[in-house]
Write a protein that holds these residues in place. Structure first.
Motif, PDB file in Angstrom:
ATOM      1  N   GLU A 409       0.674  -1.100  -0.090  1.00 40.36           N
ATOM      2  CA  GLU A 409      -0.098   0.004  -0.013  1.00 40.36           C
ATOM      3  C   GLU A 409       0.980   1.294  -0.117  1.00 40.36           C
ATOM      4  OE1 GLU A 409      -3.333   0.242   2.716  1.00 40.36           O
ATOM      5  OE2 GLU A 409      -3.838  -1.746   2.286  1.00 40.36           O
ATOM      6  N   GLY A 410       2.087   1.369   0.867  1.00 36.21           N
ATOM      7  CA  GLY A 410       2.591   2.439   0.729  1.00 36.21           C
ATOM      8  C   GLY A 410       3.659   2.615  -0.462  1.00 36.21           C
ATOM      9  N   LEU A 411       4.141   1.580  -1.105  1.00 35.30           N
ATOM     10  CA  LEU A 411       4.626   1.859  -2.483  1.00 35.30           C
ATOM     11  C   LEU A 411       3.681   2.143  -3.488  1.00 35.30           C
ATOM     12  CD1 LEU A 411       7.062   1.403  -4.299  1.00 35.30           C
ATOM     13  CD2 LEU A 411       6.661  -0.948  -4.684  1.00 35.30           C
ATOM     14  N   TYR A 412       2.518   1.550  -3.434  1.00 32.82           N
ATOM     15  CA  TYR A 412       1.446   2.273  -4.650  1.00 32.82           C
ATOM     16  C   TYR A 412       1.201   3.749  -4.166  1.00 32.82           C
ATOM     17  CZ  TYR A 412      -2.672   3.071  -7.270  1.00 32.82           C
ATOM     18  OH  TYR A 412      -3.464   3.592  -8.402  1.00 32.82           O
ATOM     19  N   SER A 413       0.868   4.011  -2.885  1.00 33.01           N
ATOM     20  CA  SER A 413       0.672   5.319  -2.483  1.00 33.01           C
ATOM     21  C   SER A 413       1.607   6.451  -3.204  1.00 33.01           C
ATOM     22  CB  SER A 413       0.472   5.474  -0.991  1.00 33.01           C
ATOM     23  OG  SER A 413       0.090   6.603  -0.905  1.00 33.01           O
ATOM     24  N   VAL A 414       3.004   6.026  -2.749  1.00 38.61           N
ATOM     25  CA  VAL A 414       4.012   6.938  -3.170  1.00 38.61           C
ATOM     26  C   VAL A 414       4.361   7.053  -4.802  1.00 38.61           C
ATOM     27  CG1 VAL A 414       5.896   5.726  -2.790  1.00 38.61           C
ATOM     28  CG2 VAL A 414       6.225   7.957  -2.422  1.00 38.61           C
ATOM     29  N   THR A 415       4.036   5.780  -5.530  1.00 42.24           N
ATOM     30  CA  THR A 415       4.152   5.655  -6.871  1.00 42.24           C
ATOM     31  C   THR A 415       3.132   6.633  -7.644  1.00 42.24           C
ATOM     32  OG1 THR A 415       5.113   3.543  -6.935  1.00 42.24           O
ATOM     33  CG2 THR A 415       4.356   4.005  -8.868  1.00 42.24           C
ATOM     34  N   ASP A 416       1.983   6.176  -7.030  1.00 43.70           N
ATOM     35  CA  ASP A 416       0.641   6.682  -7.625  1.00 43.70           C
ATOM     36  C   ASP A 416       1.056   8.445  -7.417  1.00 43.70           C
ATOM     37  OD1 ASP A 416      -1.995   7.475  -8.161  1.00 43.70           O
ATOM     38  OD2 ASP A 416      -2.359   7.242  -5.996  1.00 43.70           O
ATOM     39  N   HIS A 417       1.358   8.789  -6.167  1.00 44.16           N
ATOM     40  CA  HIS A 417       1.403  10.244  -6.017  1.00 44.16           C
ATOM     41  C   HIS A 417       2.575  10.957  -7.036  1.00 44.16           C
ATOM     42  CE1 HIS A 417       1.599  14.068  -3.682  1.00 44.16           C
ATOM     43  NE2 HIS A 417       2.887  13.961  -3.596  1.00 44.16           N
ATOM     44  N   GLU A 418       3.636  10.376  -6.851  1.00 44.12           N
ATOM     45  CA  GLU A 418       4.958  10.862  -7.798  1.00 44.12           C
ATOM     46  C   GLU A 418       4.467  10.937  -9.233  1.00 44.12           C
ATOM     47  OE1 GLU A 418       6.438  12.494  -5.827  1.00 44.12           O
ATOM     48  OE2 GLU A 418       6.477  11.307  -3.934  1.00 44.12           O
ATOM     49  N   PHE A 419       3.836   9.933  -9.710  1.00 47.06           N
ATOM     50  CA  PHE A 419       3.587  10.011 -11.015  1.00 47.06           C
ATOM     51  C   PHE A 419       2.436  11.236 -11.210  1.00 47.06           C
ATOM     52  CE2 PHE A 419       5.750   5.811 -11.858  1.00 47.06           C
ATOM     53  CZ  PHE A 419       6.667   6.279 -12.629  1.00 47.06           C
ATOM     54  N   GLY A 420       1.518  11.090 -10.389  1.00 45.13           N
ATOM     55  CA  GLY A 420       0.598  12.083 -10.416  1.00 45.13           C
ATOM     56  C   GLY A 420       0.994  13.428 -10.600  1.00 45.13           C
ATOM     57  N   HIS A 421       2.205  13.774  -9.976  1.00 45.18           N
ATOM     58  CA  HIS A 421       2.955  15.305 -10.396  1.00 45.18           C
ATOM     59  C   HIS A 421       3.155  15.277 -12.089  1.00 45.18           C
ATOM     60  CE1 HIS A 421       3.389  16.674  -6.679  1.00 45.18           C
ATOM     61  NE2 HIS A 421       3.991  15.737  -6.017  1.00 45.18           N
ATOM     62  N   THR A 422       2.972  14.209 -12.771  1.00 46.27           N
ATOM     63  CA  THR A 422       3.246  14.670 -14.222  1.00 46.27           C
ATOM     64  C   THR A 422       2.147  15.746 -14.741  1.00 46.27           C
ATOM     65  OG1 THR A 422       3.827  12.239 -14.441  1.00 46.27           O
ATOM     66  CG2 THR A 422       3.031  13.418 -16.452  1.00 46.27           C
ATOM     67  N   TRP A 423       0.899  15.530 -14.076  1.00 47.57           N
ATOM     68  CA  TRP A 423      -0.171  16.539 -14.367  1.00 47.57           C
ATOM     69  C   TRP A 423       0.187  18.197 -13.658  1.00 47.57           C
ATOM     70  CZ3 TRP A 423      -0.323  11.379 -14.671  1.00 47.57           C
ATOM     71  CH2 TRP A 423      -0.933  10.863 -15.468  1.00 47.57           C
ATOM     72  N   PHE A 424       0.510  17.834 -12.358  1.00 50.34           N
ATOM     73  CA  PHE A 424       0.753  19.063 -11.673  1.00 50.34           C
ATOM     74  C   PHE A 424       2.268  18.907 -10.819  1.00 50.34           C
ATOM     75  CE2 PHE A 424      -3.751  18.513 -11.674  1.00 50.34           C
ATOM     76  CZ  PHE A 424      -3.971  19.554 -12.405  1.00 50.34           C
ATOM     77  N   PRO A 425       3.289  19.358 -11.195  1.00 51.85           N
ATOM     78  CA  PRO A 425       3.356  20.700 -12.268  1.00 51.85           C
ATOM     79  C   PRO A 425       4.079  20.492 -13.324  1.00 51.85           C
ATOM     80  CG  PRO A 425       5.285  20.272 -10.588  1.00 51.85           C
ATOM     81  CD  PRO A 425       4.380  19.142 -10.401  1.00 51.85           C
ATOM     82  N   MET A 426       4.279  19.174 -13.705  1.00 50.06           N
ATOM     83  CA  MET A 426       5.057  18.813 -14.926  1.00 50.06           C
ATOM     84  C   MET A 426       4.331  19.412 -16.383  1.00 50.06           C
ATOM     85  SD  MET A 426       7.675  17.876 -13.620  1.00 50.06           S
ATOM     86  CE  MET A 426       7.854  16.957 -12.102  1.00 50.06           C
ATOM     87  N   MET A 427       2.935  18.975 -16.238  1.00 48.14           N
ATOM     88  CA  MET A 427       2.350  19.544 -17.277  1.00 48.14           C
ATOM     89  C   MET A 427       1.732  20.780 -17.027  1.00 48.14           C
ATOM     90  SD  MET A 427      -0.115  16.552 -18.560  1.00 48.14           S
ATOM     91  CE  MET A 427      -1.113  17.406 -19.831  1.00 48.14           C
TER      92      MET A 427
END
Ligand SMILES: [Zn+2]
Length: 673
Positions: A409-427
């Motif tokens: 759960e912890g690995l999914y949570s952090v992976t999900d969060h860090e890739f979520g940054h692709t939308w904010f603020p990478m895009m």
């Protein structure tokens, strides 16, 4: 802490030793004395539109932004644990202004034990102990040589004068850079890795070393229409604000190392084996994870291409990105899977001891990226790499660093969060150093919905967008407003709440209860579309949402984002009036400073129940309101917000009649539809 993984999962990331010395709590900023409905509901005073940014919240007809294109050649020195590089920057001035100097960021100077960030947040041996050794050493700053034209001599390289101010450097140009002009700059630099793990660093594990390299080259600061040069120092807490452009990067490392990086690998024939290239091609169209270099192949010379040279140069290119990061190790396990029908390759790089947990990491990336692509906007890049090293959780374009090795759960949570940054603020490229909530908060809001996709039966459905922890912070008396910069956060908990959780709670409220998903989702997508690869400000976001939702939300932005006002709705009493038949009068009060719509559950005298929804505008007249409930049924009891949708800091006054202490309330909690 309700979740063992909460601290790590929310990090993105907190420097080692930061906030170690916490200041004594200061009083929360309350609404001004005597603030009435006018102060709460008056139109929010946003900057006047100039044509560069439209009143609708979209980029205006005159919108412009600068561009920075980089060619970088760098070498990793594993013996000296340092990086040495050269870069050529092509800086395009799209502004209407002539520029006499250019500002760049030198983030590595944070790790100098004399840096401002060290004094403010560090003073910890892990943060910077080598003094001036841990900082950028500039080897060359100048304009490149111009090749000889026919019949003319070559123009030699021109050194430029510069001044370093902490983590910022100003280069003075020999001639002003006019509008539409391009400036070429050449810089050479080197820095040693410090004994730190601030968003990057070195880890010795499983008998070898993982290098995570980020914020590692002189980066162009943003020059914009809002404040000219954005020269906020890097103190360690706030993240970045960078220009978009292209990267052409050549990284020279020992031959037996594997490299993960922002961008597309341009020379796989030189740095990968034939078997690895074939496996990568297979991974792209595979729904199953394909091992590119397995645990059992580590140390096998056949897992590296045959060469007589001690080093190999990995060549990557990337476009429409604001930054470039990379990682290298001799003992990476490497696997990959196709995402979004093979348009993107999700890859994971980890040390052998991270198995078996990390065998799931590429699938975690696939789940998160495909969900966000469908829900908000398509993932825009060909690569999505996840590296397991010393950094707890940090995002860069096309590559993230995730630390968790202990639980799924912890690995999914952090992976999900860090890739979520692709939308904010990478895009959507906001100024994170000033407005951390525009990346961490928006991302946490997205994560609120993606975590249950992978772990629907988790004991804690999501760690993001949690009203309870926000309320606790609000009641602590130490809460800080969402609009505060990350570098001003007095405590870890304030940082977690103001940048991550409170904005996420607010957006969930706005989406699910103040408006509706049907109304909200297209408008949030439109905000992303309008500002993709651009630089929005908070005002652009507020305006854009109001424009699409058709609401003046000044009251919401003001109370939720700008202040530490609290929500406390109360029911004082119920009375009957008979002048025109039986009417129940429900006397309500807005006991806090924050307005919100009111959700009432009524239990009538015949045992039936009613739901009544009152619009937020009732609080625009005065802080009390009498809800008239027509008869012939009479109201026997009232519950405000029976489902707990709203972050009411004191629920003891939400029911009438007041339940005796220790007894269950006699009021109903009817099911909602
Ligand atoms: Zn984050």
């Amino acid at each position: 802490m309700r979740l063992s993984y909460l601290p790590l999962a929310l990090l993105c990331s907190l420097p080692a030793g930061s906030l170690a010395a916490q200041a004594a709590p200061a009083p929360a900023r309350a609404a001004p004395p005597g603030a009435g409905p006018e102060a709460v509901f008056g139109r929010l005073d946003l900057p006047t539109p100039t044509g560069i940014r439209a009143g609708s919240g979209a980029p205006g007809a005159g919108y412009w932004q600068q561009r920075a294109d980089y060619v970088i050649r760098a070498t990793l020195d594993t013996a000296g644990r340092s990086v040495r590089g050269e870069e050529r920057i092509t800086y395009t001035n799209n502004s209407p202004d002539s520029l006499r100097y250019i500002w760049l960021q030198l983030d590595q100077n944070l790790f100098n034990s004399e840096s401002r960030g060290f004094r403010v947040f560090g003073q910890d041996p892990r943060f910077g102990t080598k003094g001036a050794e841990v900082s950028v050493r500039l080897l060359k700053v100048g304009e490149p040589a111009v090749a000889a034209a026919r019949g003319k001599p070559a123009v030699p390289a021109a050194p430029l004068t510069y001044v370093v101010n902490g983590t910022m450097m100003r280069i003075d140009l020999a001639r002003p850079l006019p509008p539409k002009g391009k400036q070429l700059l050449e810089l050479g630099w080197s820095f040693p890795f410090g004994a730190n793990s601030n968003r990057m660093g070195v880890e010795d594990i499983d008998g070898s070393t993982i290098y995570e390299v980020a914020q590692w080259y002189p980066r162009l600061a943003v020059y914009d229409d809002v404040q000219g040069w954005n020269t906020e120092q890097y103190l360690g807490q706030g993240e970045f604000y960078l220009e978009y452009g292209s990267f052409d990067v050549s990284l020279t490392v020992p031959t037996d190392m594997l490299v993960a990086a922002t961008g597309t690998l341009q020379n796989p024939d030189e740095v990968l084996t034939a078997a690895q290239r074939a496996r990568l091609a297979r991974a792209r169209t595979s729904g199953e994870t394909v091992v590119i270099r397995g645990k059992d192949e580590i140390g096998d010379p056949a897992s590296r291409p045959p060469t007589q040279y001690p080093t190999l140069t990995w060549h990557f290119t990337a476009d429409s990105v604001r930054d470039f990061a990379w990682a290298a190790a001799r003992h990476f396990v490497w696997d990959a899977v196709g995402v979004n029908g093979g348009t993107t390759l999700a890859m994971s790089f980890y040390p052998p001891s991270a198995e078996p947990l990390w065998k799931e990491a590429s699938q975690y990336a696939k789940t998160a990226i495909e969900y966000y692509s469908k829900q908000w906007a398509t993932y825009p890049y060909p690569v999505a790499s996840n590296v397991n090293g010393i950094e707890g959780g940090m995002e860069y374009p096309m590559i993230v660093f995730c630390r968790n090795r202990t639980d799924a759960e912890g690995l999914y949570s952090v992976t999900d969060h860090e890739f979520g940054h692709t939308w904010f603020p990478m895009m959507v490229g906001s100024n994170e150093r000033l407005y951390g909530w525009m990346d961490e908060g928006f991302n946490s809001f997205m994560n609120h919905y993606s975590f249950p996709l992978k772990f629907p039966n988790s004991a804690q459905p999501t760690a993001r967008g949690v009203p309870e922890t926000y309320i606790k912070n609000a009641l602590s008396g130490d809460e800080e407003a969402i609009m505060s910069p990350a570098d001003r956060m007095r405590t870890n908990e304030n940082w977690r709440q103001a940048l991550y959780n409170k904005p996420a709670v607010g957006l969930v409220l706005l989406r699910e209860h103040i408006t509706s998903p049907e109304r909200f989702d297209p408008v949030f997508r439109e905000y992303i579309r309008r500002w993709a690869f651009k630089h929005p400000t908070p005002a652009d976001f507020f305006r854009s949402m109001e424009d699409g939702l058709g609401e003046d939300l000044s009251w919401f932005w003001r109370s939720w984002f700008y202040t530490t006002d609290r929500l406390d709705q109360a029911v004082d009493s119920v009375a009957l009036s008979d002048s025109s038949g039986v009417i129940s009068r429900v006397y309500l009060r807005n006991a806090g400073q924050m307005p919100m719509p009111v959700e009432l559950a009524l239990l009538m005298d015949d045992g039936s129940t009613q739901r009544v929804r009152l619009p937020v505008e009732i609080w625009g007249l005065r802080n009390t309101y009498t809800a008239l409930i027509p008869g012939p049924k009479k109201v026997n009891s009232v519950a405000i917000d029976p489902d707990g949708w709203y972050p009411d800091v004191d629920r003891s006054n939400n029911r009438w009649p007041v339940a005796p202490a220790g007894a269950a309330a006699a009021t109903p909690t009817p099911k909602t539809n």
